[in-house]
Structures are given as structure tokens and as C-alpha cells.
Design a protein around this motif. Sequence first.
Motif, PDB file in Angstrom:
ATOM      1  N   LEU A   1       0.857  -1.171   0.000  1.00  0.00           N
ATOM      2  CA  LEU A   1       0.000   0.000   0.000  1.00  0.00           C
ATOM      3  C   LEU A   1       0.901   1.231   0.000  1.00  0.00           C
ATOM      4  O   LEU A   1       1.755   1.375   0.866  1.00  0.00           O
ATOM      5  CB  LEU A   1      -0.902  -0.007   1.233  1.00  0.00           C
ATOM      6  N   VAL A   2       0.729   2.076  -1.009  1.00  0.00           N
ATOM      7  CA  VAL A   2       1.567   3.269  -1.151  1.00  0.00           C
ATOM      8  C   VAL A   2       0.690   4.497  -0.918  1.00  0.00           C
ATOM      9  O   VAL A   2      -0.373   4.633  -1.519  1.00  0.00           O
ATOM     10  CB  VAL A   2       2.205   3.330  -2.553  1.00  0.00           C
ATOM     11  N   ARG A   3       1.126   5.364  -0.056  1.00  0.00           N
ATOM     12  CA  ARG A   3       0.363   6.574   0.260  1.00  0.00           C
ATOM     13  C   ARG A   3       0.815   7.724  -0.646  1.00  0.00           C
ATOM     14  O   ARG A   3       2.002   7.830  -0.961  1.00  0.00           O
ATOM     15  CB  ARG A   3       0.548   6.931   1.722  1.00  0.00           C
ATOM     16  N   PRO A   4      -0.123   8.579  -1.064  1.00  0.00           N
ATOM     17  CA  PRO A   4       0.242   9.698  -1.935  1.00  0.00           C
ATOM     18  C   PRO A   4       1.415  10.538  -1.421  1.00  0.00           C
ATOM     19  O   PRO A   4       2.315  10.854  -2.211  1.00  0.00           O
ATOM     20  CB  PRO A   4      -1.052  10.502  -2.050  1.00  0.00           C
ATOM     21  N   PRO A   5       1.478  10.901  -0.120  1.00  0.00           N
ATOM     22  CA  PRO A   5       2.638  11.681   0.313  1.00  0.00           C
ATOM     23  C   PRO A   5       3.969  10.951   0.070  1.00  0.00           C
ATOM     24  O   PRO A   5       4.980  11.583  -0.235  1.00  0.00           O
ATOM     25  CB  PRO A   5       2.395  11.899   1.812  1.00  0.00           C
ATOM     26  N   ALA A   6       3.967   9.622   0.182  1.00  0.00           N
ATOM     27  CA  ALA A   6       5.188   8.859  -0.102  1.00  0.00           C
ATOM     28  C   ALA A   6       5.524   8.931  -1.587  1.00  0.00           C
ATOM     29  O   ALA A   6       6.691   9.090  -1.964  1.00  0.00           O
ATOM     30  CB  ALA A   6       5.032   7.407   0.344  1.00  0.00           C
ATOM     31  N   LEU A   7       4.506   8.857  -2.456  1.00  0.00           N
ATOM     32  CA  LEU A   7       4.749   8.986  -3.904  1.00  0.00           C
ATOM     33  C   LEU A   7       5.333  10.354  -4.239  1.00  0.00           C
ATOM     34  O   LEU A   7       6.278  10.456  -5.029  1.00  0.00           O
ATOM     35  CB  LEU A   7       3.446   8.784  -4.686  1.00  0.00           C
TER      36      LEU A   7
END
Length: 163
Positions: free
Chosen positions: A31-37
Motif C-alpha cells: 500500500l503506497v500513500r500519496p505523500p510517499a509517492l
Amino acid sequence: EATRVLSGCGGIEIDLAALALPPLPDPTKPLVRPPALWAMARALRRQPGVYRRAGGVHATALFAADGEMLIAAEDIGRHNAVDKVLGAAALRGLFLEDKVLLSTGRASHELVTKALRLRVPVVGSFSSATSLAVQLAAAGRCTLIGRLRGERFLVYAWPERVA
């Protein structure tokens, strides 16, 4: 009848059915969170090198889902930059089924094919994705993200991995 593609870069005909790429397992992990992207995109842009100083080359990096950059490379060819990163990951014996591959180049079917072959579940690009890349990502359960700029992006396939 199989879909046939004439590659613009190599001038070779490709039978996509013959690629026989098994779909990725769990379409919800990592699961990738937008802030991490967004942080990944900033980190790739800030990498020291020709891409940052002058442009005219492509940069690629492999990240953990939390945003930690693991490997980065650049090359005048977008495919070469991807190959350098994936090759370095293979040489290090990295487990790729929980990683994110990010590239400054267009998200083409070749990029998605490489990701699926090596079991990378999330592929992102600063640029757009080709329609064939979207089809291949969808069939292979690969999350395909494009137009990753600032604090915006598009998810072309398998949005289940994006929180």
C-alpha cells in the motif's frame, strides 16, 4: 489471435500473449500513500547527476513503499536507466514484490513488461503511460501511475495499492 505490437524503439514485432507474464499476487500490497509517492518524485528529481543539472537524460529509481530510495541510475535512454536499476537490484538480491519503480521517462509497455517479469508491483512515471502499458499493467495486476508531478498523479491500473 494474439495482439501484435511493433515497437517504436527496436522495430521488433512482439506477441504479447507469448510474454506469458503471470499476474502479480495480492493487488493490495504494498500500500503506497500519496505523500510517499510525492516524496519519491522529489527525491528522484533531486538526485545529483546530469538529469538534475541539465536534463536531456532519464532517471530511474527503486523505492521501498514508505519512500526510501534504494537504487538510482540515469542514462540517455529511458530503458537503459530502468535496466541499470533493475540489474543493480538483481545483483543485490533485493526482494522486489514490495517495491516501487519510478522513472522520468514515458511509461511504455516495455517498462511494464520488465516490472512484471521481475515482480515489481508499482510502476510510476513523471510522464504519461501508453495505452498498451495500461493494458499490460491491468492484465498483470501492476499498479501503473503516470503524470507524477507536484502533488498530483494519475493511476492508470490497479488503484487498490494507492491509499
